[in-house]
Design a protein around this motif. Structure first.
Motif, PDB file in Angstrom:
ATOM      1  N   GLY A 171       0.788  -1.226   0.000  1.00 34.05           N
ATOM      2  CA  GLY A 171       0.000   0.000   0.000  1.00 34.05           C
ATOM      3  C   GLY A 171       0.819   1.274   0.000  1.00 34.05           C
ATOM      4  O   GLY A 171       0.438   2.267  -0.632  1.00 34.05           O
TER       5      GLY A 171
ATOM      6  N   ALA B 195      -4.342   1.793  -6.694  1.00 37.50           N
ATOM      7  CA  ALA B 195      -5.143   1.654  -5.477  1.00 37.50           C
ATOM      8  C   ALA B 195      -6.628   1.726  -5.793  1.00 37.50           C
ATOM      9  O   ALA B 195      -7.443   0.997  -5.218  1.00 37.50           O
ATOM     10  CB  ALA B 195      -4.768   2.751  -4.477  1.00 37.50           C
TER      11      ALA B 195
ATOM     12  N   ARG C 104      -5.678   5.590   1.725  1.00 33.08           N
ATOM     13  CA  ARG C 104      -4.458   4.846   1.409  1.00 33.08           C
ATOM     14  C   ARG C 104      -3.344   5.768   0.934  1.00 33.08           C
ATOM     15  O   ARG C 104      -2.189   5.634   1.356  1.00 33.08           O
ATOM     16  CB  ARG C 104      -4.750   3.785   0.343  1.00 33.08           C
TER      17      ARG C 104
ATOM     18  N   ARG D 163      -1.693   7.687   3.710  1.00 33.28           N
ATOM     19  CA  ARG D 163      -0.724   6.892   4.478  1.00 33.28           C
ATOM     20  C   ARG D 163       0.694   7.130   3.981  1.00 33.28           C
ATOM     21  O   ARG D 163       1.657   7.041   4.750  1.00 33.28           O
ATOM     22  CB  ARG D 163      -1.030   5.404   4.349  1.00 33.28           C
TER      23      ARG D 163
END
Length: 258
Positions: free
Chosen positions: A109, A117, A131, A134
């Motif tokens: 990820g 994604a 995501r 992150r």
């Protein structure tokens, strides 16, 4: 049809619209202060677009919202859209000074492009943005040391078509630095001792996230960590060197995904 806005996103959108009107601002005027397009402000206020955390902070500043109310609503999005075990791991991930990650099926990820994604997450834009957000740890100061090992099959598994895959593989190459390594395990050499897992080092101690068929598990058990570290060393010993891996990834991108 697309995914409907989440309840937390609806609340955030309404709050932004309410504070803007209280401040006597038009969408165009607010957009100019951020800065962004007025279409972006309109999309945010109608729940069609999820803003980044940085965007919400900028909106608070522009509208003189001093109590962090909008950011608090934004933070609810993460809690609403992610399972508890994922939220637990993300807390540890942000604190880690080193991450060692092994993936058999998909690109990790932290290294995924937005388009890749989006395919994995079936177009759920809230999940996609979560995501991507992150990945802020990649540019942290100081950044953590990141070591990724992926199975060769990941490079050939079609997720979104040629352009998405080509861009994703080149992203793997571009992410490599003094702090970040990416290695490939040839499928015929992989010991296949485990599914996907990540080991994080936090203040000298280890915590791990392990994928299972049912849910993710976050563990700091000494026995679990010892087992995973043995598995990590075995898998990495079968991987191509960093240089060989990068050459292989580039070659696959150009020969397979053109």
């Amino acid at each position: 049809m697309g995914n409907p806005p989440s309840p937390a996103l609806i609340k955030l959108s309404a709050a932004i619209r309410r504070h803007r009107k209280r401040a006597g601002q038009t969408q165009a005027a607010l957009a100019k202060e951020i800065p962004c397009s007025d279409k972006t402000i309109s999309a945010i206020e109608t729940g069609r677009e999820r803003p980044s955390r940085e965007m919400v902070i900028a909106i608070e500043k522009a509208l003189n919202v001093s109590d962090g109310a909008l950011v608090d609503l934004f933070d609810l999005l993460e809690h609403e859209s992610l399972p508890r075990w994922v939220r637990d791991w993300l807390v540890e991930e942000r604190r880690a000074s080193r991450l060692r990650s092994y993936e058999q099926a998909i690109v990790p990820g932290l290294l995924q492009t937005e388009d890749y994604a989006r395919v994995l997450l079936n177009g759920n834009e809230v999940a996609v943005q979560t995501r991507i957000e992150r990945q802020a740890i990649l540019s942290a100061d100081p950044p953590p040391k990141l070591h990724f090992v992926i199975d060769e099959a990941v490079l050939y598994r079609d997720k979104g078509g040629s352009k998405v895959m080509h861009d994703q593989l080149m992203r793997l190459v571009e992410c490599v630095s003094e702090q970040t390594t990416v290695q490939v395990v040839p499928s015929d050499a992989s010991p296949r001792l485990s599914g996907a897992f990540t080991i994080g080092t936090i203040d000298g101690s280890e915590v791990a996230y392990v994928d299972t068929a049912v849910r993710g598990i976050v563990t700091s058990s000494h026995e679990d960590i010892a087992t995973l570290e043995d598995v990590w060393e075995t898998i990495r010993s079968h991987a191509l060197s960093l240089r060989e891996s990068l050459n292989y990834i580039r070659r696959t991108a150009e020969e397979k995904w053109i």
